[in-house]
Scaffold this motif. Structure first.
Motif, PDB file in Angstrom:
ATOM      1  N   GLY A   1       0.822  -1.190   0.000  1.00 51.89           N
ATOM      2  CA  GLY A   1       0.000   0.000   0.000  1.00 51.89           C
ATOM      3  C   GLY A   1       0.859   1.243   0.000  1.00 51.89           C
ATOM      4  O   GLY A   1       2.024   1.216   0.412  1.00 51.89           O
ATOM      5  N   LEU A   2       0.287   2.352  -0.446  1.00 47.72           N
ATOM      6  CA  LEU A   2       1.025   3.606  -0.498  1.00 47.72           C
ATOM      7  C   LEU A   2       0.936   4.326   0.844  1.00 47.72           C
ATOM      8  O   LEU A   2      -0.164   4.509   1.384  1.00 47.72           O
ATOM      9  CB  LEU A   2       0.503   4.502  -1.611  1.00 47.72           C
ATOM     10  N   HIS A   3       2.085   4.723   1.362  1.00 44.51           N
ATOM     11  CA  HIS A   3       2.183   5.456   2.619  1.00 44.51           C
ATOM     12  C   HIS A   3       2.201   6.944   2.285  1.00 44.51           C
ATOM     13  O   HIS A   3       3.189   7.452   1.756  1.00 44.51           O
ATOM     14  CB  HIS A   3       3.475   5.039   3.343  1.00 44.51           C
ATOM     15  N   PRO A   4       1.095   7.682   2.541  1.00 48.67           N
ATOM     16  CA  PRO A   4       0.995   9.075   2.078  1.00 48.67           C
ATOM     17  C   PRO A   4       2.117  10.013   2.524  1.00 48.67           C
ATOM     18  O   PRO A   4       2.608  10.788   1.699  1.00 48.67           O
ATOM     19  CB  PRO A   4      -0.369   9.515   2.614  1.00 48.67           C
ATOM     20  N   PRO A   5       2.552   9.990   3.791  1.00 47.34           N
ATOM     21  CA  PRO A   5       3.581  10.967   4.189  1.00 47.34           C
ATOM     22  C   PRO A   5       4.891  10.847   3.421  1.00 47.34           C
ATOM     23  O   PRO A   5       5.564  11.848   3.164  1.00 47.34           O
ATOM     24  CB  PRO A   5       3.793  10.678   5.680  1.00 47.34           C
ATOM     25  N   THR A   6       5.264   9.615   3.050  1.00 45.42           N
ATOM     26  CA  THR A   6       6.537   9.415   2.343  1.00 45.42           C
ATOM     27  C   THR A   6       6.353   9.142   0.854  1.00 45.42           C
ATOM     28  O   THR A   6       7.337   9.034   0.118  1.00 45.42           O
ATOM     29  CB  THR A   6       7.322   8.248   2.971  1.00 45.42           C
TER      30      THR A   6
ATOM     31  N   ASN B   1      -5.444   1.379  -2.689  1.00 42.77           N
ATOM     32  CA  ASN B   1      -4.229   0.753  -2.170  1.00 42.77           C
ATOM     33  C   ASN B   1      -3.460   1.668  -1.211  1.00 42.77           C
ATOM     34  O   ASN B   1      -2.278   1.451  -0.959  1.00 42.77           O
ATOM     35  CB  ASN B   1      -3.310   0.319  -3.326  1.00 42.77           C
ATOM     36  N   TRP B   2      -4.120   2.691  -0.670  1.00 45.91           N
ATOM     37  CA  TRP B   2      -3.449   3.575   0.283  1.00 45.91           C
ATOM     38  C   TRP B   2      -3.560   3.022   1.696  1.00 45.91           C
ATOM     39  O   TRP B   2      -4.452   2.224   2.015  1.00 45.91           O
ATOM     40  CB  TRP B   2      -4.058   4.973   0.222  1.00 45.91           C
TER      41      TRP B   2
ATOM     42  N   SER C   1      -6.986   9.972   1.137  1.00 40.68           N
ATOM     43  CA  SER C   1      -7.594  10.192  -0.173  1.00 40.68           C
ATOM     44  C   SER C   1      -9.092   9.916  -0.127  1.00 40.68           C
ATOM     45  O   SER C   1      -9.899  10.712  -0.607  1.00 40.68           O
ATOM     46  CB  SER C   1      -6.938   9.312  -1.236  1.00 40.68           C
ATOM     47  N   CYS C   2      -9.486   8.797   0.455  1.00 36.88           N
ATOM     48  CA  CYS C   2     -10.906   8.454   0.506  1.00 36.88           C
ATOM     49  C   CYS C   2     -11.682   9.423   1.392  1.00 36.88           C
ATOM     50  O   CYS C   2     -12.852   9.720   1.122  1.00 36.88           O
ATOM     51  CB  CYS C   2     -11.081   7.022   0.994  1.00 36.88           C
ATOM     52  N   ARG C   3     -11.034   9.943   2.442  1.00 33.65           N
ATOM     53  CA  ARG C   3     -11.713  10.908   3.305  1.00 33.65           C
ATOM     54  C   ARG C   3     -11.909  12.255   2.613  1.00 33.65           C
ATOM     55  O   ARG C   3     -12.752  13.049   3.023  1.00 33.65           O
ATOM     56  CB  ARG C   3     -10.936  11.086   4.610  1.00 33.65           C
ATOM     57  N   LEU C   4     -11.149  12.512   1.555  1.00 37.77           N
ATOM     58  CA  LEU C   4     -11.357  13.734   0.789  1.00 37.77           C
ATOM     59  C   LEU C   4     -12.614  13.656  -0.067  1.00 37.77           C
ATOM     60  O   LEU C   4     -13.091  14.677  -0.562  1.00 37.77           O
ATOM     61  CB  LEU C   4     -10.142  14.020  -0.104  1.00 37.77           C
ATOM     62  N   THR C   5     -13.154  12.446  -0.252  1.00 35.22           N
ATOM     63  CA  THR C   5     -14.408  12.301  -0.996  1.00 35.22           C
ATOM     64  C   THR C   5     -15.569  12.630  -0.064  1.00 35.22           C
ATOM     65  O   THR C   5     -15.857  11.878   0.867  1.00 35.22           O
ATOM     66  CB  THR C   5     -14.559  10.875  -1.555  1.00 35.22           C
ATOM     67  N   ARG C   6     -16.232  13.750  -0.329  1.00 36.10           N
ATOM     68  CA  ARG C   6     -17.337  14.197   0.517  1.00 36.10           C
ATOM     69  C   ARG C   6     -18.622  13.445   0.208  1.00 36.10           C
ATOM     70  O   ARG C   6     -19.379  13.055   1.108  1.00 36.10           O
ATOM     71  CB  ARG C   6     -17.556  15.705   0.339  1.00 36.10           C
ATOM     72  N   THR C   7     -18.896  13.235  -1.086  1.00 41.28           N
ATOM     73  CA  THR C   7     -20.126  12.578  -1.510  1.00 41.28           C
ATOM     74  C   THR C   7     -19.788  11.525  -2.552  1.00 41.28           C
ATOM     75  O   THR C   7     -18.968  11.760  -3.442  1.00 41.28           O
ATOM     76  CB  THR C   7     -21.119  13.589  -2.123  1.00 41.28           C
TER      77      THR C   7
END
Length: 349
Positions: free
Chosen positions: A28-33, A62-63, A76-82
């Protein structure tokens, strides 16, 4: 994009990779790095913090999500509001496809160091409404308003998107292109209109305070000026200063992403006997943060010329079917200077 590798066997991985094709590792992708890490179901330690697979992994996300984030979803998924209802499985399939393009966008924005303040943390923060006109029966208008980018998931359907591209006379139309264009509106609003950059922006691109609704009506009534390609990157950019900036921002992301991808593969393009281009080798850089726009274009134009030849060798249209004239280069330079001046150390907070 930057080159990703399996953390166990070092095989090349795509940004969307969930399981390594070479050794079978769940990753999975690690967002901070912005790097690939092992993604066991129970999670694992990454630099002192526990990370586990996003709860939307079954929909091909895959995050990784931080255990202390208060959510089973990744940033990323939490940025999806609707998003479509869970019962709408067809729309959810298109959501999975569009979300992959959204994650690709976010990786590039983070790589550029652009701030990514979420909508749920601050009013006016970045968020996404991902809706489907095919499922809801309602018209979905792709656009941006007060930090929220709306995308029509029906654009994930090749036939739907291609029909629109042809009817609108566009040389290029992709879901990733929509994301890049609409987030350009967001960054103009946040980084330009609310800062001292606005005066130069109005000088270069025009006054964004002119009526947008009138501009839209005029554009679809009369079309772009006949000489539009002498000062704009696309016909759509002629509609209104907002659209000009968003188009230039999207193209800036096109250029820098493709150049970085070429650099990650150590590609060198040999230019010899090409009109208007000096002979010599062009080696794209992994980062253009310290470069001028002239230097970026000096690498981009030969690379685009070569990639257009590659596409034609496969019987396809040009990869980059656009011309960059001097006025457009000045607008791209403005975008580049805004981006580099707005860099933050930790885009994902």
């Amino acid at each position: 994009m930057r080159l990703f590798r399996c953390p166990r066997c070092r095989a090349v991985a795509f940004i969307e990779t969930v399981v390594c094709d070479a050794c079978g590792l769940q990753m999975g992708l690690h967002p901070p790095t912005l790097s690939m890490r092992p993604a066991p179901e129970q999670g694992g330690d990454v630099e002192g913090t526990w990370w586990f697979p996003c709860s939307n992994r079954s929909w091909r996300c895959n995050w990784l999500a931080a255990a202390d984030s208060g959510s089973g979803q990744c940033v990323s998924c939490r940025l999806t509001r609707t998003r479509p209802d869970n019962a709408d499985t067809l729309a959810l399939e298109k959501l999975a496809t569009a979300s992959a393009d959204k994650r690709r966008l976010l990786v590039q924005l983070a790589d550029l160091g652009l701030p990514l303040t979420p909508w749920h943390e601050k009013k006016g923060g970045l968020g996404f409404d991902l809706l489907s006109s095919r499922s809801s029966g309602n018209r979905v208008v792709i656009g941006h308003a007060s930090g929220i980018v709306t995308i029509d998931l029906a654009e994930s359907l090749d036939a739907h998107r291609e029909a629109l591209r042809i009817s609108l006379g566009e040389p290029y139309r992709t879901m990733l292109g929509h994301f890049r264009h609409e987030v350009g509106h967001y960054y103009q609003w946040v980084l330009v209109e609310q800062t001292d950059w606005i005066a130069e922006c109005r000088t270069l691109l025009g006054d964004e305070r002119t009526s947008y609704s009138d501009a839209v009506a005029r554009h679809y009534r009369t079309g772009a000026p006949r000489d539009w390609n002498e000062g704009y990157i696309s016909e759509y950019a002629t509609m209104h200063p907002w659209e000009d900036f968003a188009e230039c921002f999207a193209h800036y992301l096109h250029l820098t992403s493709t150049l970085q991808t070429a650099a990650s593969g150590s590609l060198t393009v040999r230019i010899e006997g090409v009109p208007h281009l000096p002979d010599g080798d062009v080696t794209p850089r992994s980062s253009y943060a310290d470069a001028t726009m002239d230097e970026i274009l000096a690498d981009w134009i030969p690379l685009a010329t070569f990639l257009n030849r590659v596409n034609r060798a496969m019987g396809k249209g040009d990869l980059y079917p656009f011309g960059i004239v001097a006025p457009v280069a000045r607008k791209l330079d403005f975008v580049h200077r805004v981006v580099t001046a707005s860099r933050v150390e930790t885009p994902f907070g």
